[in-house]
Design an enzyme around this catalytic site. Structure first.
Site, PDB file in Angstrom:
ATOM      1  N   TYR A  94       0.920  -0.996   0.029  1.00 33.91           N
ATOM      2  CA  TYR A  94       0.034  -0.411   0.014  1.00 33.91           C
ATOM      3  C   TYR A  94       0.577   1.327   0.052  1.00 33.91           C
ATOM      4  O   TYR A  94       0.289   2.489  -0.402  1.00 33.91           O
ATOM      5  CB  TYR A  94      -1.026  -0.022   1.178  1.00 33.91           C
ATOM      6  CG  TYR A  94      -2.126  -0.436   0.924  1.00 33.91           C
ATOM      7  CD1 TYR A  94      -3.879  -0.168  -0.196  1.00 33.91           C
ATOM      8  CD2 TYR A  94      -2.226  -2.247   1.696  1.00 33.91           C
ATOM      9  CE1 TYR A  94      -3.872  -1.521   0.428  1.00 33.91           C
ATOM     10  CE2 TYR A  94      -3.315  -2.937   1.165  1.00 33.91           C
ATOM     11  CZ  TYR A  94      -4.351  -2.123   0.562  1.00 33.91           C
ATOM     12  OH  TYR A  94      -5.524  -3.550   0.147  1.00 33.91           O
ATOM     13  N   GLU A 136      -8.143  -7.185   5.147  1.00 34.08           N
ATOM     14  CA  GLU A 136      -7.454  -7.928   4.613  1.00 34.08           C
ATOM     15  C   GLU A 136      -7.162  -8.716   5.382  1.00 34.08           C
ATOM     16  O   GLU A 136      -6.406 -10.265   5.857  1.00 34.08           O
ATOM     17  CB  GLU A 136      -6.716  -7.896   3.703  1.00 34.08           C
ATOM     18  CG  GLU A 136      -6.995  -6.747   1.952  1.00 34.08           C
ATOM     19  CD  GLU A 136      -5.951  -6.305   1.279  1.00 34.08           C
ATOM     20  OE1 GLU A 136      -5.247  -6.081   1.528  1.00 34.08           O
ATOM     21  OE2 GLU A 136      -7.085  -4.968   0.425  1.00 34.08           O
TER      22      GLU A 136
END
Length: 403
Positions: A94, A136
């Protein structure tokens, strides 16, 4: 985020509406230039045909439009999270995405992207990243809790290949290590990873599981997309169709939000177009094995009989059950005189099976090409079906937002 930062994010919405795809196209090119290793985590076919940049542009716009209350997007984010975990996306990635997205905003938008706006978007992105990482993390943990569950990629052997139609083959995948495999909900998918020599890359694709759960193998049923060189999206399907029994592929654990509700006793209406029937077959087989044997209406459309996968299988179920009703639509047929009463010429038209569709408390599942989903969804709404009872799965990047 501060209120002022939310205002600044909101002020960029008109720019995103006008130039969102220009921004995301530039973003992907920039990120892959600096991190070419990430190409193995992305469907390069969808990069080439533009679907991935469109999906990301839509997601960025939706986030900006709902910056005051991103919780309204939670179901969408969970769907993205299920795709990410199937590709083994990790938190540190990310940061890479954030770095190149913010840089892209600065370089594409130019002068209007002030330091203040860039700071607001940086804060907004990492707020979103934190939400996604949490989602997640829970999904990865759930995978490991399951008997036979795993994270990342695991080798499976193709022990059997069946030709289901002129275009579709079924692949029976057995764990190479001989250990247990994870249970799944009917309708879910796995990711498969194959090395593509032409691209010199590993490429992932998601394929719906086309059988109900058993403890020995998974089955996927894959359409061979023609025109591999002119249609990059068919690269992996062609490579998979070239595989032989005994070959090894790597797959991820089952994932996905499009599936039957676990304890629902509601009747089912399964509406599919083309290879979109694959998750429906899983649902149908699961219902056959259950004690409930819920009333099920099967509605399927395809070009003609030669590409009609699982035709004999569905007919056998229909002849041997009391709960299954089927309707088939062909774009064209060679022998119009001998068509069964439940088979029609033309695109799927729910008006031709109204009494079957208008089931009290039914749950409706739609899968197929984008335009197919939109048409069938609107047809159900026009037939006064509650939108909360309609579920759909779009193969590839999520471009549709109907509910």
């Amino acid at each position: 985020m501060t209120q002022n930062q939310k205002v600044l994010i909101g002020a960029t919405v008109p720019i995103l509406r006008q130039s969102g795809e220009v921004l995301t196209d530039y973003f992907y090119e920039r990120m892959f230039r600096h991190h070419p290793e990430l190409k193995s985590m992305f469907n390069m076919g969808n990069q080439a045909n533009g679907r991935q940049k469109s999906a990301l542009a839509n997601a960025v716009l939706a986030y900006a439009e709902n910056i005051d209350n991103p919780a309204v997007l939670i179901d969408v984010l969970k769907g993205i999270g299920s795709k990410h975990t199937s590709l083994n996306i990790q938190p540190e990635q990310y940061k890479i995405v954030g770095t190149h997205l913010i840089a892209s905003i600065r370089e594409v938008i130019g002068e209007p992207a002030t330091d203040e706006i860039l700071e607001a978007w940086t804060t907004a992105f990492y707020q979103l990243a934190d939400i996604m990482i949490k989602i997640e993390k829970e999904l990865y943990a759930d995978n490991l809790i399951k008997e036979g569950g795993w994270n990342g990629w695991r080798d499976f052997v193709i022990k059997k290949i069946d030709q289901e139609s002129a275009e579709i083959k079924s692949f029976y995948l057995y764990p190479k290590d001989g250990k247990a495999i994870a249970d799944f909900h009917p309708g879910q998918f796995i990711s498969i990873q194959i090395f593509i020599r032409e691209l010199n890359l590993l490429q992932p694709r998601q394929y719906s599981l086309s059988n109900s759960y058993n403890a020995e193998y998974y089955r996927i049923s894959v359409k061979k997309e023609s025109g591999m060189h002119s249609n990059p999206a068919g690269t992996v399907s062609n490579a998979l169709h070239a595989k032989s029994e005994g070959d090894i592929v790597s797959i991820s654990a089952p994932s996905g939000l499009f599936h039957l509700e676990k304890d629902s006793k509601s009747p089912l209406v399964l509406i599919s177009g083309g290879v979109g029937l694959t998750p429906m077959v899983s649902m149908l087989e699961a219902n056959m094995k259950s004690l409930q044997h819920k009333k099920t209406v099967w509605i399927h459309g395809c070009r003609n009989e030669s590409v009609h996968a699982f035709k004999n299988h569905i007919e056998h179920l229909k002849q041997n059950t009391q709960w299954l009703e089927t309707y088939t639509f062909y774009d064209s047929a060679k022998n119009l005189q001998n068509l069964p009463a439940d088979t029609f010429i033309g695109r799927v038209n729910l008006e031709k099976c109204l009494h079957a569709v208008q089931l009290q408390d039914a749950r409706f599942y739609i899968c197929g090409p984008e335009i197919f989903i939109k048409v069938q969804y609107e047809s159900l709404i026009n037939l006064n079906v509650n939108a909360e009872n309609i579920f759909y799965e779009e193969f590839g990047p999520q471009l549709i937002n109907l509910n």
